[in-house]
Design a protein around this motif. Sequence first.
Motif, PDB file in Angstrom:
ATOM      1  N   ASP A 111       0.825  -1.206   0.000  1.00  0.00           N
ATOM      2  CA  ASP A 111       0.000   0.000   0.000  1.00  0.00           C
ATOM      3  C   ASP A 111       0.860   1.258   0.000  1.00  0.00           C
ATOM      4  N   GLU A 112       1.900   1.232   0.794  1.00  0.00           N
ATOM      5  CA  GLU A 112       2.802   2.380   0.832  1.00  0.00           C
ATOM      6  C   GLU A 112       3.409   2.646  -0.533  1.00  0.00           C
ATOM      7  N   ARG A 113       3.836   1.581  -1.140  1.00  0.00           N
ATOM      8  CA  ARG A 113       4.464   1.732  -2.452  1.00  0.00           C
ATOM      9  C   ARG A 113       3.476   2.254  -3.487  1.00  0.00           C
ATOM     10  N   VAL A 114       2.264   1.737  -3.426  1.00  0.00           N
ATOM     11  CA  VAL A 114       1.244   2.163  -4.380  1.00  0.00           C
ATOM     12  C   VAL A 114       0.905   3.639  -4.184  1.00  0.00           C
ATOM     13  N   THR A 115       0.813   4.044  -2.930  1.00  0.00           N
ATOM     14  CA  THR A 115       0.538   5.449  -2.648  1.00  0.00           C
ATOM     15  C   THR A 115       1.661   6.341  -3.167  1.00  0.00           C
ATOM     16  N   ALA A 116       2.876   5.901  -2.983  1.00  0.00           N
ATOM     17  CA  ALA A 116       4.020   6.676  -3.469  1.00  0.00           C
ATOM     18  C   ALA A 116       3.953   6.827  -4.987  1.00  0.00           C
ATOM     19  N   VAL A 117       3.522   5.778  -5.643  1.00  0.00           N
ATOM     20  CA  VAL A 117       3.429   5.825  -7.101  1.00  0.00           C
ATOM     21  C   VAL A 117       2.402   6.864  -7.548  1.00  0.00           C
ATOM     22  N   GLN A 118       1.274   6.956  -6.845  1.00  0.00           N
ATOM     23  CA  GLN A 118       0.250   7.934  -7.206  1.00  0.00           C
ATOM     24  C   GLN A 118       0.843   9.338  -7.178  1.00  0.00           C
ATOM     25  N   ASP A 119       1.659   9.576  -6.191  1.00  0.00           N
ATOM     26  CA  ASP A 119       2.236  10.899  -6.045  1.00  0.00           C
ATOM     27  C   ASP A 119       3.258  11.204  -7.136  1.00  0.00           C
ATOM     28  N   GLU A 120       4.006  10.197  -7.461  1.00  0.00           N
ATOM     29  CA  GLU A 120       4.990  10.359  -8.520  1.00  0.00           C
ATOM     30  C   GLU A 120       4.271  10.573  -9.852  1.00  0.00           C
ATOM     31  N   LEU A 121       3.204   9.821 -10.020  1.00  0.00           N
ATOM     32  CA  LEU A 121       2.440   9.893 -11.264  1.00  0.00           C
ATOM     33  C   LEU A 121       1.839  11.277 -11.482  1.00  0.00           C
ATOM     34  N   LEU A 122       1.290  11.847 -10.420  1.00  0.00           N
ATOM     35  CA  LEU A 122       0.562  13.109 -10.542  1.00  0.00           C
ATOM     36  C   LEU A 122       1.417  14.313 -10.186  1.00  0.00           C
ATOM     37  N   ALA A 123       2.694  14.089 -10.071  1.00  0.00           N
ATOM     38  CA  ALA A 123       3.619  15.129  -9.603  1.00  0.00           C
ATOM     39  C   ALA A 123       3.389  16.507 -10.229  1.00  0.00           C
ATOM     40  N   PRO A 124       3.222  16.604 -11.546  1.00  0.00           N
ATOM     41  CA  PRO A 124       3.126  17.949 -12.141  1.00  0.00           C
ATOM     42  C   PRO A 124       1.777  18.639 -11.919  1.00  0.00           C
ATOM     43  N   LEU A 125       0.826  17.963 -11.292  1.00  0.00           N
ATOM     44  CA  LEU A 125      -0.507  18.561 -11.130  1.00  0.00           C
ATOM     45  C   LEU A 125      -0.729  19.104  -9.718  1.00  0.00           C
ATOM     46  N   SER A 126      -1.488  20.188  -9.655  1.00  0.00           N
ATOM     47  CA  SER A 126      -1.875  20.738  -8.356  1.00  0.00           C
ATOM     48  C   SER A 126      -2.951  19.854  -7.745  1.00  0.00           C
ATOM     49  N   ALA A 127      -3.254  20.117  -6.481  1.00  0.00           N
ATOM     50  CA  ALA A 127      -4.267  19.319  -5.791  1.00  0.00           C
ATOM     51  C   ALA A 127      -5.616  19.405  -6.504  1.00  0.00           C
ATOM     52  N   GLU A 128      -5.995  20.630  -6.922  1.00  0.00           N
ATOM     53  CA  GLU A 128      -7.281  20.768  -7.619  1.00  0.00           C
ATOM     54  C   GLU A 128      -7.270  20.026  -8.950  1.00  0.00           C
ATOM     55  N   GLU A 129      -6.154  20.106  -9.620  1.00  0.00           N
ATOM     56  CA  GLU A 129      -6.076  19.439 -10.920  1.00  0.00           C
ATOM     57  C   GLU A 129      -6.156  17.928 -10.762  1.00  0.00           C
ATOM     58  N   ARG A 130      -5.607  17.430  -9.679  1.00  0.00           N
ATOM     59  CA  ARG A 130      -5.689  15.986  -9.453  1.00  0.00           C
ATOM     60  C   ARG A 130      -7.135  15.567  -9.256  1.00  0.00           C
ATOM     61  N   VAL A 131      -7.868  16.395  -8.524  1.00  0.00           N
ATOM     62  CA  VAL A 131      -9.284  16.094  -8.318  1.00  0.00           C
ATOM     63  C   VAL A 131     -10.040  16.143  -9.649  1.00  0.00           C
ATOM     64  N   GLN A 132      -9.733  17.168 -10.446  1.00  0.00           N
ATOM     65  CA  GLN A 132     -10.341  17.276 -11.782  1.00  0.00           C
ATOM     66  C   GLN A 132     -10.094  16.018 -12.600  1.00  0.00           C
ATOM     67  N   LEU A 133      -8.837  15.635 -12.653  1.00  0.00           N
ATOM     68  CA  LEU A 133      -8.464  14.484 -13.485  1.00  0.00           C
ATOM     69  C   LEU A 133      -9.159  13.216 -13.022  1.00  0.00           C
ATOM     70  N   THR A 134      -9.090  12.923 -11.732  1.00  0.00           N
ATOM     71  CA  THR A 134      -9.729  11.694 -11.262  1.00  0.00           C
ATOM     72  C   THR A 134     -11.242  11.759 -11.471  1.00  0.00           C
ATOM     73  N   GLY A 135     -11.814  12.938 -11.342  1.00  0.00           N
ATOM     74  CA  GLY A 135     -13.247  13.080 -11.584  1.00  0.00           C
ATOM     75  C   GLY A 135     -13.610  12.748 -13.027  1.00  0.00           C
ATOM     76  N   LEU A 136     -12.857  13.316 -13.952  1.00  0.00           N
ATOM     77  CA  LEU A 136     -13.137  13.074 -15.370  1.00  0.00           C
ATOM     78  C   LEU A 136     -12.941  11.595 -15.717  1.00  0.00           C
ATOM     79  N   LEU A 137     -11.864  11.029 -15.217  1.00  0.00           N
ATOM     80  CA  LEU A 137     -11.590   9.618 -15.517  1.00  0.00           C
ATOM     81  C   LEU A 137     -12.651   8.712 -14.897  1.00  0.00           C
ATOM     82  N   THR A 138     -13.076   9.061 -13.702  1.00  0.00           N
ATOM     83  CA  THR A 138     -14.114   8.255 -13.046  1.00  0.00           C
ATOM     84  C   THR A 138     -15.400   8.261 -13.865  1.00  0.00           C
TER      85      THR A 138
END
Lengths: 148, 148
Positions: A111-138
């Motif tokens: 779980d720790e590793r997976v969480t770390a990956v999410q952060d690395e993956l979304l690194a260039p996005l702000s918190a709001e943008e991350r919410v936007q992206l996951t919302g659209l993808l969902t």
Amino acid sequence: MHKPAFSRLPSLPSWLLSQTALHSARLLTDRLADAGARGYHYRLLATLDESGPSSQADLGRRSGIHLGDVVAALNELESAGFVSRSPDPADRRRNVVQVTDAGRTRLAELDERVTAVQDELLAPLSAEERVQLTGLLTRLLAHHNATP
Amino acid sequence: MHKPAFSRLPSLPSWLLSQTALHSARLLTDRLADAGARGYHYRLLATLDESGPSSQADLGRRSGIHLGDVVAALNELESAGFVSRSPDPADRRRNVVQVTDAGRTRLAELDERVTAVQDELLAPLSAEERVQLTGLLTRLLAHHNATP
DNA sequence: CCAATATCAGCCTGACTGAAATGG
DNA sequence: CCCATTTCAGTCAGGCTGATATTG
């Protein structure tokens, strides 16, 4: 001129999705491999932790992994002592699969590793943008899961 | 309780990406298969159309397809008459690959199908949301392509 | 007899690696 | 001699199919 000023591939949404998903999968696979695990192992342990002891068929349905692959991955997890299989007394066709204590420790580690990956993956996005992206993808996912 | 009220997989960005990309790939693969084509064929024809006659090595670099796969896909495209290979007079190690007229017709046909897939893929999103999504994905991709 | 289960064997695609031969 | 190019063979993971034996 018949030559467009852009290349079409990088501007296609389907291309963007497949490429970002590829990067994502690589990050995930690598981080899990560092711990000697594969994606299926994490998915099965997480599913098992969330829905409790299950038959292999249920596990496959809930985790979205095909039965044949469930068998193989469970063999690996069982060899490592992370899950246990025992025959269901109520229905002797079934194996009841359970997470062991070692399996729960393992899951926490993954779980720790997976969480770390999410952060690395979304690194260039702000918190709001991350919410936007996951919302659209969902919403995309819900739509395509609903209309097969 | 040790059981969370959510399942973690569906809320992970990496999961959302891989699942939407999977749907997208299926749509694309199916539509192309209807015309007897594969993804590699489209990518190679498009790349060839955009950058003109190239060596196979250049094609591979530009399209992001590995050399071994370029060889196989070009064999298929050549058999179908969509591309032609001829030895480069300037460098006899090389094959110069060119799109034929039939290949350009083929590409137009595949382009239509690919465009239709984008629309099917993004169906539940408004025009603005599509722009948002492609923008976010483009930034993600740029970031991860820049930092290998 | 039919349905569900568990297991095994194998296919396919896309991404990737390594070796070998040839020509510059 | 080194390097680029082309080709072939093969690996790996994920998603998927089919056959079989067993149990309900």
